[in-house]
Enzyme design. Structure first.
Site, mmCIF file in Angstrom:
data_model
loop_
_atom_site.group_PDB
_atom_site.id
_atom_site.type_symbol
_atom_site.label_atom_id
_atom_site.label_comp_id
_atom_site.label_asym_id
_atom_site.label_seq_id
_atom_site.Cartn_x
_atom_site.Cartn_y
_atom_site.Cartn_z
ATOM 1 N N VAL A 66 -76.083 -33.455 -7.870
ATOM 2 C CA VAL A 66 -76.447 -32.525 -8.937
ATOM 3 C C VAL A 66 -75.587 -32.765 -10.171
ATOM 4 O O VAL A 66 -76.078 -32.724 -11.305
ATOM 5 C CB VAL A 66 -76.282 -31.068 -8.452
ATOM 6 C CG1 VAL A 66 -76.646 -30.081 -9.559
ATOM 7 C CG2 VAL A 66 -77.140 -30.823 -7.215
ATOM 8 N N GLU A 67 -74.317 -33.040 -9.975
ATOM 9 C CA GLU A 67 -73.390 -33.193 -11.092
ATOM 10 C C GLU A 67 -73.587 -34.502 -11.853
ATOM 11 O O GLU A 67 -73.655 -34.516 -13.079
ATOM 12 C CB GLU A 67 -71.943 -33.114 -10.580
ATOM 13 C CG GLU A 67 -71.475 -31.720 -10.227
ATOM 14 C CD GLU A 67 -71.211 -30.863 -11.463
ATOM 15 O OE1 GLU A 67 -71.267 -31.391 -12.585
ATOM 16 O OE2 GLU A 67 -70.953 -29.668 -11.293
ATOM 17 N N SER A 68 -73.649 -35.606 -11.140
ATOM 18 C CA SER A 68 -73.587 -36.916 -11.799
ATOM 19 C C SER A 68 -74.580 -37.930 -11.259
ATOM 20 O O SER A 68 -74.558 -39.079 -11.687
ATOM 21 C CB SER A 68 -72.178 -37.496 -11.634
ATOM 22 O OG SER A 68 -71.902 -37.707 -10.249
#
Length: 659
Positions: free
Chosen positions: A175-177
């Site tokens: 989700v982040e990167s």
């Protein structure tokens, strides 16, 4: 006291079915059998009552656990789940070797995570459903994420297990990167875990010219898990509130909780009024977890990731040139940077961390060669004699380094330097273009390119100066101002576009031209950029990694080798890196077929394909002008992206316009 008449003992029996009622019995010889029978009946009633009470307590406890999990709380995991986690951790002191072996029998980290997912996914929520639909429609995106995660997932999973944290958090970098260690957001967040500079510093992540700990796999993961543990303690073990706080900040979530509490409302994540991004962020993680838990239901395939360490950490003792490190390990520069994304430049930070991550199978080779390495082989240095009128900034610009780096290496407390003194200058062993994923190389590759290929466009960001931009791309401020018709004191606006032109004299980009001044080794081609036609599979390889190393797509790799996406790779296996076509002057018909197979396509109104051998000094721009075509067409016909650099001797396919 003792009684001389045993037959007259008085027995007091607690009636468990009627609290507080006591049965008093006068025992006689004739009544003993009856008394024994009564005792048996009463005890039987007590056991039955205890079982009923236990069942009621159990139901209440299960209901309480369910409520806690609906709020994201997993602290009430039962002992069986804890035991499973312990058995699956090979580093647990209490785990027998046999248990550790059983834990990894599946050979797939995804399966280990799937078996230990702990968060309530709330798939009936509309936002969660929207996210599930998006991921379910984007298998290709998940394939790219899967490929990147191959390098890091085992390590992150093990670190979570050591801390007894939910393995759902191993999905957070998706989700982040998207598991890209070089991901960089508009808010200046960086790395797998997307730390902004200030939060990174708060959690001990060093950030300087040489090194950015936010991108470091080891340090970044440690900081992220430290932060998540702290947040989880603040929000009483509620993991959904923890994740929301990781995204939007603990103060925002705490205020939202307090607001609901004062209004007499629920304080779980789903009841809070938070930023729109945060209301999508947590459901994104839950959606990924749901698709991982039930891939068949959503028609998704997760490529297996071996449940063994991908890399090992080696203490280098002091600063080392990354080209030397790659050579010692027998790895390409791309591979080394992907495992060591924290290093911004061409060498490790002189003040540490003094360690290099290499693939697990290269540890022995690397250590053997490192032990015999001399100081002069580790790093290349030059000594600069300071001339009258020179400044530290000018000297840094001349050697394509930074003022901060020169001050650090020479232990200078200020920018003040004196004529006649000397400075120690760290230099790269190879041309800067050899360091394929350094900060400079990534920055130049990210520039927009015009349709003709003659210029690149740089978009002004907050805090940019002309000196910063010229220094980053290896040009002078004078050229930058001349190309853009501005003065050296012009005010730069956010979003403004600046032109960076290619050098039409020698056919290289400005940045690469500057490299040739720095080193006379430009004739040496980086291993990762040499033209290859086959690849020998190594231990730990995946289709994505091989495709990434050789600048092709997974689809082309599987098509050219007649294999499926789920094919098992064997060390020593030979894979083709191009269609089946002769490499020496192939017939036009065969070449055209190969082009069609590769998906490049042939434009109308163009001649039959022509083979062109790249000469020294050539660039895509020069070749395109020579044959009356565009750089975009050259890239299309030869499956080149903006990161590719052409090399003397390389064969290009092109078409000339028919008369």
């Amino acid at each position: 006291m003792d009684c001389p008449h045993p037959s007259n003992h008085i027995y007091l029996i607690q009636d468990c079915t009627t609290p507080g009622h006591i049965i008093k019995l006068q025992a006689t010889t004739m009544h003993r059998i009856i008394i024994y029978l009564l005792i048996g009946l009463v005890l039987s009633a007590c056991d039955s009552n205890r079982l009923r009470t236990s069942g009621t307590d159990s139901d209440a406890r299960n209901s309480r656990i369910a409520r806690q999990r609906n709020q994201g709380t997993i602290e009430s995991r039962n002992e069986a789940e804890r035991s499973l986690s312990r058995r699956q951790r090979s580093d647990d002191p209490g785990t027998a070797p046999g248990d550790a072996k059983k834990a990894q029998e599946s050979g797939n980290v995804w399966e280990r995570i799937r078996d230990n997912l702990a968060l309530e996914r709330n798939i009936n929520d509309n936002v969660v459903q929207d996210k599930i639909r998006w991921y379910a429609k984007n298998q290709e995106y998940l394939d790219r994420v899967n490929g990147r995660a191959t390098l890091y997932l085992y390590y992150i999973t093990e670190e979570l297990l050591k801390r007894n944290m939910p393995l759902d958090l191993a999905l957070l970098p998706i989700v982040e990167s998207a598991y890209n260690p070089f991901a960089y957001s508009r808010s200046r967040a960086s790395g797998l875990w997307q730390f902004i500079p200030s939060t990174g510093k708060r959690y001990g992540l060093k950030q300087n010219w040489w090194y950015d700990g936010r991108r470091d796999v080891i340090e970044g993961t440690k900081a992220a898990l430290d932060y998540l543990e702290k947040l989880n303690a603040e929000f009483d073990g509620d993991w959904l509130l923890t994740l929301a706080a990781y995204n939007t900040g603990e103060r925002n979530v705490a205020r939202a909780v307090e607001r609901n509490r004062n209004a007499g409302k629920k304080t779980d994540f789903w009841s809070l009024r938070l930023h729109r991004e945060t209301h999508a962020y947590v459901p994104s993680l839950l959606a990924v977890a749901e698709i991982l838990a039930k891939p068949e239901k959503y028609g998704i395939q997760w490529q297996p990731i071996p449940d063994v360490p991908y890399f090992t950490v080696i203490d280098t003792g002091s600063q080392i040139d990354l080209a030397t490190a790659a050579e010692l390990a027998g790895m390409s520069m791309d591979e080394l940077y992907l495992l060591n994304p924290g290093f911004n430049q061409w060498a490790t930070d002189p003040e540490g961390p003094h360690r290099i991550l290499v693939t697990a199978d290269r540890q022995g080779v690397f250590l053997d060669k490192l032990s015999s390495l001399t100081d002069s082989e580790r790093m290349r240095w030059d000594r600069h004699l300071i001339q009258r009128g020179e400044t530290l900034g000018q000297i840094a610009d001349q050697y394509r380094t930074s003022v901060a780096a020169l001050k650090q290496v020479n232990e200078l407390r200020s920018n003040l330097i004196h004529e006649g003194s000397s400075l120690l200058i760290p230099l790269s062993k190879q041309p800067k273009s050899h360091y394929t994923l350094s900060l400079d190389s990534r920055g130049f590759a990210e520039l927009e390119e015009s349709g003709t290929g003659e210029e690149h466009l740089y978009t002004i960001r907050r805090g940019d100066t002309l000196w910063d931009i010229s220094h980053k791309y290896g040009v002078t401020v004078a050229k930058l101002t001349s190309w853009n018709g501005i003065r050296t004191d012009s005010v730069l606006r956010l979003g403004q576009k600046l032109k960076l032109w290619a050098n039409q004299t020698d056919g290289t980009t400005i940045a690469n031209a500057a490299d040739q001044k720095t080193s006379q080794s430009s004739a040496l081609l980086p291993e990762s950029r040499k033209l290859k036609f086959t690849y020998t599979v190594r231990s730990g390889d995946s289709l994505w990694l091989i495709a990434r190393r050789n600048n092709i797509t997974v689809d082309k790799l599987t098509n050219w080798n007649n294999m499926g996406r789920n094919a098992t790779l064997r060390p020593g296996q030979i894979l083709k890196l191009q269609p089946d076509v002769a490499t020496k002057n192939p017939p036009a018909a065969t070449l055209t077929a190969a082009i069609e197979e590769s998906g490049i396509g042939m434009d109308a109104n163009y001649s039959a394909p022509v083979n062109y051998i790249v000469k020294k000094g050539d660039s895509l721009w020069i070749i395109s002008k020579r044959f009356g075509i565009t750089v975009a067409q050259l890239r299309k016909w030869n499956n080149l992206n903006e990161d590719n650099q052409i090399q003397p001797g390389q064969r290009l396919i092109l078409y000339t316009r028919e008369a």
